[in-house]
Each structure stands twice: as structure tokens, then as C-alpha cells.
Design a protein around this motif. Structure first.
Motif, mmCIF file in Angstrom:
data_model
loop_
_atom_site.group_PDB
_atom_site.id
_atom_site.type_symbol
_atom_site.label_atom_id
_atom_site.label_comp_id
_atom_site.label_asym_id
_atom_site.label_seq_id
_atom_site.Cartn_x
_atom_site.Cartn_y
_atom_site.Cartn_z
ATOM 1 N N UNK A 15 -2.835 3.259 8.700
ATOM 2 C CA UNK A 15 -3.562 2.837 9.900
ATOM 3 C C UNK A 15 -3.982 1.385 9.746
ATOM 4 N N UNK A 16 -4.047 0.690 10.871
ATOM 5 C CA UNK A 16 -4.384 -0.736 10.891
ATOM 6 C C UNK A 16 -3.481 -1.508 9.934
ATOM 7 N N UNK A 17 -2.177 -1.274 10.072
ATOM 8 C CA UNK A 17 -1.182 -1.890 9.193
ATOM 9 C C UNK A 17 -0.555 -3.096 9.889
ATOM 10 N N UNK A 18 -0.425 -4.193 9.177
ATOM 11 C CA UNK A 18 0.215 -5.385 9.727
ATOM 12 C C UNK A 18 1.731 -5.339 9.562
ATOM 13 N N UNK A 19 2.193 -4.787 8.433
ATOM 14 C CA UNK A 19 3.620 -4.866 8.134
ATOM 15 C C UNK A 19 3.944 -3.953 6.963
ATOM 16 N N UNK A 29 12.904 0.498 -6.243
ATOM 17 C CA UNK A 29 12.467 -0.333 -5.135
ATOM 18 C C UNK A 29 10.970 -0.256 -4.931
ATOM 19 N N UNK A 30 10.509 -0.886 -3.852
ATOM 20 C CA UNK A 30 9.084 -0.979 -3.557
ATOM 21 C C UNK A 30 8.860 -0.761 -2.070
ATOM 22 N N UNK A 31 7.804 -0.005 -1.744
ATOM 23 C CA UNK A 31 7.276 0.042 -0.378
ATOM 24 C C UNK A 31 6.040 -0.850 -0.385
ATOM 25 N N UNK A 32 6.179 -2.041 0.194
ATOM 26 C CA UNK A 32 5.143 -3.066 0.148
ATOM 27 C C UNK A 32 4.395 -3.066 1.479
ATOM 28 N N UNK A 33 3.142 -2.612 1.453
ATOM 29 C CA UNK A 33 2.349 -2.412 2.675
ATOM 30 C C UNK A 33 1.261 -3.475 2.748
ATOM 31 N N UNK A 34 1.142 -4.122 3.899
ATOM 32 C CA UNK A 34 0.097 -5.117 4.122
ATOM 33 C C UNK A 34 -0.768 -4.664 5.293
#
Length: 757
Positions: free
Chosen positions: A136-140, A159-164
Motif C-alpha cells: 500500500x502507498x507504493x511508488x514503484x 533476483x530481487x523484488x525492489x519496492x519503493x
């Protein structure tokens, strides 16, 4: 049906409509830094610095906030719909570090000391095994493919799941609320789900602001107890607070805290029977059943078939979990470089009756397998220091050190197998107890990566990481400790060349590293599973089309030394026994094409296709004793296609109508490492979308949505011999099959409301 709950959540959402609106795109988050870029450029932090996605020599799929919302990506499990290379194994108790796999490679295990092949990173903080659930309230969200060990560490061999997340904004008070509301049985919805998200941005000074966001995700189903007629309640709540402060033009401080809790009834999304044997079956080693599982389940209203989500249980068990933590990031611009410190502490706990407490959830069955309540705690401390050069320097570099300390504790956990020939008569068969455990995983790494601009168009890439990892398991009953000490190098080499101002090509070779495991069986001594070492080759091309639409093409080959696998079988007493092991020589190779971003002002389109041949080594024997060497890995579709798009048209001067689509196609998927056809699922489409209207300033939006329009019953997991392989008196073998179905497995229809003031 839960009309009161729907009405209450709608009221909560509508009550926020009196607050001012959140400005979109009013400045990049502080952790992204500042670069010269046009408004159509997609900026990522895949190399721990802000860069245009078209300049990063890594295959990346990027999903913006707008895409995540139109696809209703509300949980980590939903991320499988945004990228063709990404799958999320959402089976309860096995989703180590998020449970992701990329290009067919991932970790699915019950082993308490395991780490993930696909790391989940939120605001530059590795989540380890303190898994997040709701988004929630995720930019990208960036999906980085291939080993990322140089910059991201030991949990990123695939790999990576990169959450901002969205950063606070200076200078204005704003708020937003959005909801997605559905009810089981209404408009064809097969389960109910009410999602309410809210956010408020508060300026504290000209150089400081706070942002508070929260979510309530309440779901009724997908499983239903035929004994009571009630859907399982699966309720999750989360809140996050961010403080952004820039005391000087050189110093930036980011303070983040979050809390989440989950409550699930009767195992939540867990096994149901999709195929059963008839009368006259032997109960493995527990006797003879003259009625059979089919007849016994029918007596309580359960019919085994594809898509069966019914079970019948007299128990009323509840499982609870929490996760919470905080991080402090400090950036100081000490020209010509930037100093960064990131400190984080995360905790998680699980109590009560988890998914496996009542394994078969069939009260009329003669054979019963149950687990006692659990009490599991986890804490994770990390500290990272980095020094990064300015973007655009002749040699761009990032060097640093990273320390992590993860500790898990578990009380003794008991599984009980009993025979109930008639109601009220309980005959003990087997009682097995794992000891109290303390698992520690301590890691220290030093890393560096540099890009040398040889010419304006040609660049060379080099990176290295040295990691020491100490994993230990202490068994309280015997006061013994099993230790695995490892020290490994990870590295990356490559080159990239600009073919044109809007087109770049690259080639890289990298060596990754994933820490080992210590498997703790119910009986016998712990065993060591060696670290996983992938070597990956990748070549790719990136281009910008139509002024902002990004094309990302890659071809890849990766061979894995000591691939960490889990093989589960069911013993004669009906207990699912899983063995963690190394498989040497697993490979994945293929090609992937992704397009994402805006094609035009009114059309956003994100689509991709992957061919990933991920196979067992030659001569490998499956759990059924058959040779499955050279065949596709479990939980890895060979082909996958994703498409998400939205087209908007003006409706008068003040409104715009829109149509969104969300489609996934997968080839056949096997769920076990064997040749059992009944635990595979056919090629299939999952189709969804939205239609609605919004104001031209995007302050108000209302839409109707559908997910899984055609009600395709894609499982999360399947298990053969569930609870045993039945043998009739005539000698014929009849397989019993269990499946776990999640929210992706059934149609959902509802209404979405969104307001910004």
C-alpha cells in the motif's frame, strides 16, 4: 455474506473525503537522489542509485503506482501478474523471504534456517524472512532478474523484488482514500474481499514532512467450511509511518516504521481434496477403510473435484501473526561522493493454529493428522554503509559494507496421527515432536561496483562482494549445535554500448551466492544443505519508443551449483514429509521481452513474454522414482505472457472514461518433482479488468472491476498421495490429490472508489 462489514469499510473510506488531495509526482523520494531526466523517463534504483531504466544493464520490469492500482496489486502474491519472469509460491509456511522465483528459480521450503533466492527489499532494507504481505502507498516496484549479489547480498541468487514506498512531500497537507469492495455471491463474486487504503501527508516545516498510510484487507474465503457453511475469514491490517527531514542542503534523514498483523480461521488458504479414492481402501499403514475418502467427505457435503474449496471441520482454530520494524537512513552529500547509512530492525511472530494444524480438515475421515499450536519468533537486524560517486562521473562507483543478524526461536512442535474408526473413539498411531530450536544467521559482507565511461557511448562494468555467513541451529532437547560457516565471493563483469540516443545494448556475466540451510527433521540429526551458487550470462537491449514507452529484451543462461530444493512425499501414516536437498546442475535459459510505460497520453501499456527452460539435470529421479531429468522444474511455467493496459477517453470537459485490462497466460505447470499428471495444471488464461470514470484532475475515480473473469481454478500448490496412496482389495492404486487455492483461483467482482483532496 458480510454486508455490515462492507458498509462499515465504505463509511470509513468516504469519511476521509473531506481531507485535502495528495499531489502526484511532486518530487522524487529522497532515496532516489537527483538526476537530470525528462518527465517521461522511468527512474529506478536497481544499482543503489537513481538512474533511467534504459541506462541500467540489468533486465528489469518496472510497475508504477498507477499500474499497481489498476491491476489491484494489493499483496506480494499479486506481484506475479506484473512480470512474466516472476512467480510467487504462496503456500502457507513455505514462502521463505516472500516465496518468489524468477526465470524458474526460487526457494520453496519448510526449513527454518533457509533464506530466499529472490530477495524482497523495501525502501532499501532487506526483509529477510520477516515477510511483508500487503502493498500500500507504493511508488514503484522493480523486478530485477538474475543474481544481484554484488549490491544486494546473499538472498538474491535469482533476483530481487525492489519496492519503493511513497516519500513524504514538503509544503502541503494532503490525504487520499481508496477502496476495493466485493461480496461473496454478489455479481458473480466467488468470495468477498474488502480493501481500504488511506494516506495522509503532513508538512512539519519547510524542510520536514511526515506521511502515514494504512490498509485493512479483509477477505471471506476462498475456503468454506461445509460443516457450518461459513467462509474462512482472512483479515490483515497494516500501517506505515515515514518522516523525511532535510536539516541542510547536504543532509537527508529518512525514518520509517511499520506494523502489520494477520488473523486467519481454520488454516486460511490450505489444502482441500480435488481427487479421492472410492470405498474399500487401505489407510496406508493404518488399516482398512470400507467406506473410502470419497464417501466420508460426501457425508459432510464435500465433493472432491477441480476447484473444490470446501472442507468439513468441527474445529474452530485461529492463527495469528505479526510483523513490525523500523529503519533509519541518513544520506550526506560530501562532494564528490555521497555517504549513506541504513540501520534497520525487524521482528515477526506467529502464534496459535497455523495452516497445517488440521492437515486434512475432514472430520469424518478415519485418519486424522494435526499439529499443536505454534509459537515462532524472528528478529532481523541489518546495518549498511555505502559510499557512492556522483552520477555522470567518468567512473561511477558504489562501495560499502553490510551486516545482518537474524535469529529465530521455535517451541517444540508436535504432530499427532490418530485413527477414529467411529465417532468418539480415538486410537493414537504416531506422535512426533521436533525439539525447541534457536536458529541464528549472521552475515558480514564488503562490496563494490563500478562503471567506467570509456567513451561517451561505451562503458565497462565490474563488481565484487565478499560475504561471510555463519548459520547455526541449537537443539534445546539435546543441547547440541549444528554450524555452517561459509565465505564466498560474488562478482559481476560486463559492458554496455549506446547504439543510439534512445537505444542501449549490454552483456554481463555474474556469479551469485545464497546461504546454506540446516534441515531439522522430526526424527534424526540435523543435516546441512550447501549454499547455492549460480553463474549467469545475460545479454540485452533496451530502447525508448514513442517518447516514453520502454522496450526491454534479454536472453539468458544460468547454471546453478547446489540448487536448494525441497521434495515432499506422504508416508504411510499420512504425514507430509519434506526433505531439503542440493541438486547440482539445474539450468535455466531462454529469452524475455517486456514493454512498459506510456505509449501515448491516453494509453498506458505493460506487456511481456518469457520463454524460460528451467530443468532438472540429466538422470534426476523424482519423488515417485521416475526419471525426470531434463524436464521442467516444479512451479516453473516454461512460457508466460502478461498484459496490463489502460485506455482513457475524455467524457465532456470534466470527466474521463477508462477501460483497463489485466491478463496472464501460462503454459502447463507441475507442482511436484515427479511424473504424476494429476499434480500439474493445464495451460490457461487469467483475465481481469476495470471500467470506470474519473474527473479530469484525477481527484475522484469510481470503477467496476473483475478478476479471474472465467473462474479458472489455478492452484497455489498440489500434493499427491494426500493423505496416502490408496490400494483397493483388487490391488489397484488410486491417488488422492490435495490442492491449495488462493484468491487468484476464483472470480471476484466488485466496485472501487478513489478520492484525493
Amino acid at each position: 455474506m458480510n454486508i455490515r462489514k462492507v458498509a462499515l469499510l465504505s463509511g470509513i473510506a468516504l469519511s476521509t473525503l473531506s481531507a485535502p488531495a495528495i499531489a502526484q509526482g511532486a518530487g522524487a523520494p529522497a532515496e532516489e537522489g537527483t538526476i537530470a531526466a525528462s518527465s517521461s523517463d522511468i527512474i529506478v534504483t536497481a544499482q543503489r542509485r537513481a538512474e533511467k531504466v534504459t541506462e541500467v544493464p540489468i533486465s528489469i520490469t518496472v510497475a508504477s503506482a498507477a499500474q499497481l492500482e489498476r491491476q489491484q496489486v494489493n499483496t506480494v502474491n499479486d506481484l506475479a501478474r506484473i512480470a512474466p519472469s516472476l512467480e510467487i509460491q504462496s503456500a502457507p509456511g513455505q514462502n521463505t523471504g516472500g516465496g518468489g522465483s524468477i526465470r524458474g528459480i526460487g526457494t520453496l521450503t519448510f526449513s527454518p534456517g533457509a533464506v530466499a533466492s529472490v530477495g524482497v527489499v523495501v525502501d532499501q532494507v532487506s526483509q529477510g524472512n520477516a515477510n511483508i504481505s500487503d502493498l500500500f502507498d507504493i511508488a514503484r516496484v522493480e523486478v530485477l532478474k538474475g543474481p544481484q549479489g554484488t549490491l544486494f547480498g546473499l538472498t538474491t541468487s535469482a533476483g530481487v523484488i525492489n519496492i519503493t514506498t511513497n516519500a513524504p512531500e514538503f509544503g502541503e497537507f494532503s490525504a487520499r482514500a481508496r477502496t476495493e469492495l466485493s461480496n461473496a455471491g454478489t455479481a458473480g463474486a466467488k468470495y468477498g474481499n474488502q480493501v481500504v487504503q488511506g494516506v495522509i501527508n503532513v508538512p512539519l516545516a519547510s524542510n520536514a514532512a511526515a506521511r502515514i498510510s494504512g490498509v485493512a484487507n479483509l477477505r471471506q474465503g476462498v475456503n468454506r467450511n461445509a460443516t457450518t457453511g461459513d467462509y474462512n475469514d482472512n483479515d490483515r491490517y497494516g500501517v506505515r509511518g515515514r518522516l523525511l527531514w532535510e536539516p541542510t542542503d547536504r543532509l537527508t534523514v529518512n525514518l520509517i516504521g511499520d506494523y502489520a498483523q494477520t488473523r486467519s480461521e481454520n488454516g486460511g488458504d490450505f489444502f482441500t481434496f480435488v481427487k479421492t479414492s472410492g470405498p474399500g481402501s487401505f489407510l496406508g499403514g493404518a488399516g482398512f477403510d470400507a467406506v473410502g475418502i470419497t464417501g466420508r467427505l460426501a457425508s459432510c457435503g464435500v465433493t472432491a473435484r477441480e476447484g473444490n474449496r470446501d472442507y468439513c471441520s468441527d474445529n474452530a482454530q485461529v492463527g495469528k501473526s505479526r510483523s513490525y520494524g523500523g529503519s533509519l537512513q541518513v544520506d550526506y552529500a560530501a562532494d564528490p561522493f555521497t555517504l549513506t547509512s541504513i540501520t534497520s530492525l525487524r521482528k515477526a511472530d506467529e502464534t496459535g493454529y497455523g495452516a497445517a494444524s488440521d492437515v486434512f480438515r475432514g472430520s469424518p475421515l478415519e485418519l486424522q493428522v494435526a499439529n499443536d499450536p505454534v509459537d515462532r519468533d524472528l528478529s532481523l537486524f541489518t546495518q549498511e554503509f555505502r559510499v557512492s560517486s556522483a552520477s555522470g562521473s567518468p567512473i561511477e562507483y558504489t562501495v560499502g559494507a553490510f551486516y545482518s543478524n537474524q535469529k529465530q526461536t521455535r517451541i517444540p512442535e508436535t504432530v499427532r496421527v490418530t485413527l477414529v474408526p467411529v465417532p468418539g473413539v480415538v486410537i493414537p498411531i504416531v506422535t512426533s515432536t521436533t525439539p525447541a530450536l534457536t536458529i541464528r544467521d549472521e552475515s558480514l559482507a564488503f562490496f563494490g561496483q563500478a562503471t567506467a565511461h570509456v567513451t561517451d557511448s561505451f562503458r565497462l562494468i565490474g563488481g565484487v562482494r565478499y560475504t561471510t555467513d555463519r548459520l547455526s541451529v541449537n537443539t534445546a532437547s539435546s543441547n547440541s549445535e549444528t554450524v555452517l560457516d561459509v565465505a564466498k565471493w560474488s562478482w559481476r563483469l560486463g559492458a554496455q554500448y549506446d547504439l543510439a540516443p534512445t537505444m542501449m545494448t549490454y552483456a554481463t556475466v555474474s556469479r551469485g551466492f545464497k546461504g546454506g540451510q540446516i534441515a531439522v527433521p522430526a526424527v534424526g540429526d540435523p543435516s546441512v544443505v550447501q549454499p547455492e551458487i549460480p553463474t549467469s550470462y545475460e545479454a540485452g537491449l533496451k530502447a525508448t519508443l514513442f517518447g516514453g514507452w520502454v522496450a526491454d529484451l534479454s536472453v539468458f543462461y544460468m547454471k546453478i551449483q547446489n540448487f536448494q530444493a525441497q521434495q515432499c512425499t506422504v508416508d504411510g501414516n499420512g504425514i507430509i514429509s519434506c526433505i531439503q536437498t542440493n541438486i547440482d546442475g539445474v539450468k535455466t535459459r531462454g529469452a524475455e521481452l517486456n514493454f512498459f510505460g506510456k505509449v501515448s497520453e491516453n494509453l498506458s501499456l505493460n506487456t511481456g513474454f518469457i520463454y524460460a527452460k528451467a530443468t532438472y539435470p540429466g538422470g534426476f529421479l523424482g519423488t515417485d522414482g521416475t526419471n525426470i531429468g531434463g524436464t521442467q522444474l516444479a512451479n516453473a511455467p516454461r512460457y508466460k505472457f502478461t498484459l496490463s493496459g489502460e485506455y482513457q477517453v475524455p467524457v465532456g470537459e470534466n470527466f474521463a472514461g477508462f477501460l483497463s485490462v489485466d491478463t496472464v497466460w501460462k503454459s502447463r505447470v507441475r507442482y511436484e518433482a515427479n511424473s504424476v499428471a494429476d499434480t500439474t495444471f493445464r495451460p490457461h488464461w487469467l483475465v481481469g479488468g476495470r471500467v470506470g470514470v474519473r474527473t479530469q484532475d484525477e481527484r475522484y475515480t469510481v470503477s467496476v472491476f473483475v478478476r479471474n473473469l472465467f473462474n479458472v481454478h489455478e492452484p497455489s500448490l498440489m500434493q499427491s498421495d494426500f493423505p496416502y496412496s490408496s490400494t483397493t482389495p483388487g490391488g489397484a492404486v488410486e491417488g488422492n490429490i490435495g490442492a491449495i487455492y488462493g484468491s487468484q483461483s476464483f472470480r471476484n467482482v466488485g466496485i472501487s472508489l478513489d478520492a484525493r483532496f
